[in-house]
Motif scaffolding. Structure first.
Motif, PDB file in Angstrom:
ATOM      1  N   ILE A 117       0.780  -1.215   0.038  1.00  0.00           N
ATOM      2  CA  ILE A 117      -0.052   0.152  -0.012  1.00  0.00           C
ATOM      3  C   ILE A 117       0.947   1.547  -0.073  1.00  0.00           C
ATOM      4  N   ILE A 118       0.350   2.189  -0.783  1.00  0.00           N
ATOM      5  CA  ILE A 118       1.095   3.370  -1.084  1.00  0.00           C
ATOM      6  C   ILE A 118       0.003   4.650  -0.839  1.00  0.00           C
ATOM      7  N   LYS A 119       0.442   5.475   0.095  1.00  0.00           N
ATOM      8  CA  LYS A 119      -0.727   6.755   0.034  1.00  0.00           C
ATOM      9  C   LYS A 119      -0.515   7.444  -1.475  1.00  0.00           C
ATOM     10  N   LYS A 120      -1.910   7.811  -1.763  1.00  0.00           N
ATOM     11  CA  LYS A 120      -2.105   8.395  -3.140  1.00  0.00           C
ATOM     12  C   LYS A 120      -0.953   9.446  -3.109  1.00  0.00           C
ATOM     13  N   ALA A 121      -0.810  10.302  -2.292  1.00  0.00           N
ATOM     14  CA  ALA A 121       0.065  11.421  -2.355  1.00  0.00           C
ATOM     15  C   ALA A 121       1.704  11.158  -2.595  1.00  0.00           C
ATOM     16  N   HIS A 122       1.999   9.905  -2.321  1.00  0.00           N
ATOM     17  CA  HIS A 122       3.466   9.338  -2.264  1.00  0.00           C
ATOM     18  C   HIS A 122       3.904   8.932  -3.592  1.00  0.00           C
ATOM     19  N   GLY A 123       2.852   8.255  -4.253  1.00  0.00           N
ATOM     20  CA  GLY A 123       3.146   7.677  -5.422  1.00  0.00           C
ATOM     21  C   GLY A 123       4.153   8.302  -6.243  1.00  0.00           C
ATOM     22  N   MET A 124       4.102   9.339  -6.795  1.00  0.00           N
ATOM     23  CA  MET A 124       4.854  10.117  -7.752  1.00  0.00           C
ATOM     24  C   MET A 124       6.439  10.164  -7.230  1.00  0.00           C
ATOM     25  N   TYR A 125       6.402  10.263  -6.147  1.00  0.00           N
ATOM     26  CA  TYR A 125       7.797  10.308  -5.364  1.00  0.00           C
ATOM     27  C   TYR A 125       8.534   8.766  -5.511  1.00  0.00           C
ATOM     28  N   LEU A 126       7.798   7.856  -5.761  1.00  0.00           N
ATOM     29  CA  LEU A 126       8.274   6.336  -5.529  1.00  0.00           C
ATOM     30  C   LEU A 126       8.307   6.050  -7.046  1.00  0.00           C
ATOM     31  N   VAL A 127       8.198   6.531  -8.126  1.00  0.00           N
ATOM     32  CA  VAL A 127       8.366   6.120  -9.448  1.00  0.00           C
ATOM     33  C   VAL A 127       9.792   5.700  -9.757  1.00  0.00           C
ATOM     34  N   GLY A 128      10.048   4.461 -10.231  1.00  0.00           N
ATOM     35  CA  GLY A 128      11.381   3.902 -10.405  1.00  0.00           C
ATOM     36  C   GLY A 128      12.173   3.385  -9.131  1.00  0.00           C
ATOM     37  N   LEU A 129      11.644   3.399  -8.025  1.00  0.00           N
ATOM     38  CA  LEU A 129      12.203   2.997  -6.992  1.00  0.00           C
ATOM     39  C   LEU A 129      12.314   1.389  -6.960  1.00  0.00           C
ATOM     40  N   GLU A 130      13.583   0.941  -6.463  1.00  0.00           N
ATOM     41  CA  GLU A 130      13.606  -0.558  -6.371  1.00  0.00           C
ATOM     42  C   GLU A 130      14.055  -0.659  -4.930  1.00  0.00           C
ATOM     43  N   VAL A 131      13.172  -1.699  -4.215  1.00  0.00           N
ATOM     44  CA  VAL A 131      13.738  -1.941  -2.688  1.00  0.00           C
ATOM     45  C   VAL A 131      14.254  -3.494  -2.712  1.00  0.00           C
ATOM     46  N   ASP A 132      15.470  -3.287  -2.194  1.00  0.00           N
ATOM     47  CA  ASP A 132      16.142  -4.862  -2.085  1.00  0.00           C
ATOM     48  C   ASP A 132      16.365  -5.026  -0.640  1.00  0.00           C
ATOM     49  N   TYR A 133      16.743  -6.489  -0.504  1.00  0.00           N
ATOM     50  CA  TYR A 133      17.042  -6.594   0.952  1.00  0.00           C
ATOM     51  C   TYR A 133      18.491  -7.428   0.685  1.00  0.00           C
ATOM     52  N   GLN A 134      19.392  -6.938   1.527  1.00  0.00           N
ATOM     53  CA  GLN A 134      21.036  -7.383   1.615  1.00  0.00           C
ATOM     54  C   GLN A 134      21.376  -7.926   2.918  1.00  0.00           C
ATOM     55  N   ASP A 135      21.820  -9.060   2.763  1.00  0.00           N
ATOM     56  CA  ASP A 135      22.233  -9.766   4.106  1.00  0.00           C
ATOM     57  C   ASP A 135      23.868 -10.185   3.917  1.00  0.00           C
ATOM     58  N   GLU A 136      24.724  -9.353   3.990  1.00  0.00           N
ATOM     59  CA  GLU A 136      26.236  -9.663   3.769  1.00  0.00           C
ATOM     60  C   GLU A 136      26.931  -9.066   4.972  1.00  0.00           C
TER      61      GLU A 136
END
Length: 104
Positions: A68-87
């Protein structure tokens, strides 16, 4: 009934696997919330947590994860990649957004 839209961001396989594991059995907050918050000199910061669906949220299915993303936040998240690192000592979620370069 919630509508599912095309997601402005993506989760890597590692991030999706960790989130799915964390969401198991979470009845009160069954969605991954991704957003932004204003932050002083460095501009906006990404935030991530678990929450219930609100009236001002858009719902996405990203890699099998209910996001879920607040409607007002969507434009700031375009192109974002969320990764999880465990190194080694570095473990956690990492945000990458090449489109969020500072213009100046």
């Amino acid at each position: 009934m919630a509508t599912t839209f095309t997601a402005p961001l993506q989760l890597t396989d590692n991030a999706a696997a960790v989130v799915k594991q964390l969401l198991q059995g979470n009845v009160e907050a069954p969605y991954l919330r991704i957003g932004v918050k204003g932050g002083g000199c460095s501009g906006m910061a990404y935030m991530l947590g678990f929450d219930a669906l609100g009236e001002d949220d858009d719902l996405f299915d990203i890699a099998g994860v209910p996001v879920i993303i607040k409607k007002a936040h969507g434009m700031y998240l375009v192109g974002l990649e969320v990764d999880y690192q465990d190194e080694g000592d570095a473990r956690g979620f990492v945000f990458r957004n090449p489109g969020a370069e500072v213009l100046g």
